[in-house]
Design a protein around this motif. Sequence first.
Motif, PDB file in Angstrom:
ATOM      1  N   LEU A 285       0.816  -1.209   0.000  1.00  0.00           N
ATOM      2  CA  LEU A 285       0.000   0.000   0.000  1.00  0.00           C
ATOM      3  C   LEU A 285       0.855   1.268   0.000  1.00  0.00           C
ATOM      4  CD1 LEU A 285      -2.763  -1.104   2.532  1.00  0.00           C
ATOM      5  CD2 LEU A 285      -2.922  -1.047   0.050  1.00  0.00           C
TER       6      LEU A 285
ATOM      7  N   LEU B  92       2.413   1.808  -3.362  1.00  0.00           N
ATOM      8  CA  LEU B  92       1.408   2.287  -4.303  1.00  0.00           C
ATOM      9  C   LEU B  92       1.179   3.793  -4.130  1.00  0.00           C
ATOM     10  CD1 LEU B  92      -1.935   0.670  -5.283  1.00  0.00           C
ATOM     11  CD2 LEU B  92      -1.946   2.998  -4.422  1.00  0.00           C
TER      12      LEU B  92
ATOM     13  N   ALA C 224      -7.021   4.087  -6.805  1.00  0.00           N
ATOM     14  CA  ALA C 224      -6.058   2.978  -6.852  1.00  0.00           C
ATOM     15  C   ALA C 224      -5.879   2.350  -5.477  1.00  0.00           C
ATOM     16  CB  ALA C 224      -4.720   3.485  -7.384  1.00  0.00           C
TER      17      ALA C 224
ATOM     18  N   GLN D 133      -8.061  -5.919  -3.488  1.00  0.00           N
ATOM     19  CA  GLN D 133      -7.225  -6.976  -4.047  1.00  0.00           C
ATOM     20  C   GLN D 133      -6.516  -7.788  -2.978  1.00  0.00           C
ATOM     21  OE1 GLN D 133      -4.574  -5.006  -6.752  1.00  0.00           O
ATOM     22  NE2 GLN D 133      -6.219  -4.366  -8.150  1.00  0.00           N
TER      23      GLN D 133
ATOM     24  N   GLU E  74      -8.996   0.192  -4.579  1.00  0.00           N
ATOM     25  CA  GLU E  74      -8.993  -1.043  -5.358  1.00  0.00           C
ATOM     26  C   GLU E  74      -7.937  -2.011  -4.840  1.00  0.00           C
ATOM     27  OE1 GLU E  74     -11.198  -1.850  -7.529  1.00  0.00           O
ATOM     28  OE2 GLU E  74     -12.223   0.102  -7.527  1.00  0.00           O
ATOM     29  N   ARG E  75      -6.790  -1.476  -4.419  1.00  0.00           N
ATOM     30  CA  ARG E  75      -5.740  -2.330  -3.858  1.00  0.00           C
ATOM     31  C   ARG E  75      -6.189  -2.980  -2.553  1.00  0.00           C
ATOM     32  NH1 ARG E  75      -2.035  -6.031  -4.519  1.00  0.00           N
ATOM     33  NH2 ARG E  75      -0.355  -5.933  -2.980  1.00  0.00           N
TER      34      ARG E  75
END
Length: 411
Positions: free
Chosen positions: A12, A15, A32, A39, A35-36
Amino acid sequence: MEPAEHGPDDGLVDLIIRQVAEGGSLAALFSALCERLLQIGLPVWRTSLSMRAIDPIVTASSLYWHRDKGVGEPVRFGLADRLAYERSPIAHVLGNGLGAARWRIENGEGCARFPLLAELRVAGGTDYLMRIVGFTGQVALPGIALSIATDRPGGFTLAEIRRMDQMLPALGLACHRFALEGTLADVLSVYLGPRTAGRVLAGEIMRGTGRRITAAILLADLRGFTALSAQADPMKVVGWLNEHLEAMGAPIDAAGGEILKFTGDGLLAVFTADDGAEPAACARALAAAEAMLAATAGLNRARCQAGLPQLGLGVVLHHGEVVYGNVGAVRRLDFTAIGPAVNEASRLEKLCGRLGRELLLSGAFAVHCTRPLRRIGAFRLRGVNTPIEVLEPEAPWTRERGDAPGPLETD
């Protein structure tokens, strides 16, 4: 059984840093990141990211992400939203000096007190987290508020909460960068105008730098303001002045002009004419002038009914070449327009009161105007070598119609 952890931060932080380094937007970063979280197996359902704003009409802005919809457009809040804010979880957290809070809305926790939590519970929410990340040393931009909700029965586990908390310092630093960038642009736009702000941010900050532009020039001045200022309470006068300046400024913005400066009880604006578009620029300036006068008349009617003082308005429209750039002292600059055309517009404005007219057009402006016009006369203006033709629209804004002046008069 709790899911296995995927490392100290599950990528994280990397990112977040990558998104900032690549120069994206805060909305792209937030999308983003959410969404991570999905995931790596975290049951995020709805999230929000909120920051205070430094803006005359916007107090805060928020981004919202939904698992099925992604990130929407920023939502901005103003003073009218104050009551709703006071009944929100974020107001509770900030008001009590808390850095974090949690409500298990699945069990009804907080739902009676906070309408938002009640709405989330009805929609299927089960758990709601609120985190505050402060910006050190920033008074006007204190930090961010991050909310994360889930609809999974049982809510978040403690391990999941710890994993999300690990990203908060990096997220706060990233938001700090975006907040400073956005605030700088917004504040400069408020004080300088959007086009001028863009030029300053592009690096045009050296004294003496500028460029020649051809523009329609609008100069407006309130009538009776000096006398009113000497008689009325100063705070009331400021309020009345702001109402008039809003009535004057909004039409300029709507017509694509830019206010270069407020001159006490008046303003100077330009409508640039790029690539030979003088008729279009002059048409926009004339439309703005007439809208200003209509708005001022409406304001004065309301003032009259309320027994409050009224202020007249004089507007002149001119056209010519000006130098648009930086003038002033080394450490105190003004980004404005200067040149003979601006001086001539200032001299023309004095004629409004003498002639009993609220809207005057110069001959240089009239050449590019497609509207039917009526000639008033030619006038010698102080400091101007040649007489200036003065006209008005055939249906002019006129306080009082006397006899037309002679063919040549002196200011």
